[in-house]
Design an enzyme around this catalytic site. Structure first.
Site, short mmCIF file in Angstrom:
data_model
loop_
_atom_site.label_atom_id
_atom_site.label_comp_id
_atom_site.label_asym_id
_atom_site.label_seq_id
_atom_site.Cartn_x
_atom_site.Cartn_y
_atom_site.Cartn_z
N HIS A 1 0.84 -1.21 0.00
CA HIS A 1 0.00 0.00 0.00
C HIS A 1 0.87 1.25 0.00
CE1 HIS A 1 -3.18 2.83 0.94
NE2 HIS A 1 -2.52 3.20 2.02
N ASP B 1 2.34 1.77 -3.44
CA ASP B 1 1.28 2.20 -4.35
C ASP B 1 0.91 3.66 -4.11
OD1 ASP B 1 -0.90 1.73 -6.31
OD2 ASP B 1 -2.17 1.99 -4.54
#
Length: 106
Positions: free
Chosen positions: A78, A81
């Site tokens: 995460h 990203d």
């Protein structure tokens, strides 16, 4: 990399990436109203946040290169990203400012 340091690096990516995206959104809003001075400041702020995020990422990469492997978690993915999205959004904001400047000059 010690687990606590790894978590701090991950949170740095998320935090600074989020700041960069927020500043990039502000850039677009200021450019839309023709306030290019503030748009330029916001994009500079976004770029500084990205530099800080890269410092966090570089620390993680350095540890990995030195053989200090960390477990890849959903939080790690995460954070990467989040950073990549923020970089793309900041780049796009720069292009949008160019377009608004062009429209303002016509």
């Amino acid at each position: 990399m010690e687990e606590q340091q790894h978590l701090e690096a991950i949170m740095g990516l998320i935090m600074y990436g989020g700041n960069a995206k927020n500043d990039a959104m502000g850039t677009i809003a200021y450019a839309e109203t023709g306030n290019f001075e503030l748009a330029d400041q916001k994009i500079a702020d976004a770029e500084e946040s990205l530099v800080q995020a890269h410092h966090s990422q570089t620390g993680m990469l350095t540890q990995e290169a030195q053989g200090n492997h960390s477990q890849v978690t959903l939080l790690t993915v995460h954070s990467q990203d989040h950073l990549m999205t923020s970089i793309a959004f900041t780049d796009l904001a720069k292009e949008i400012v160019v377009l608004y400047r062009r429209m303002d000059n016509e």
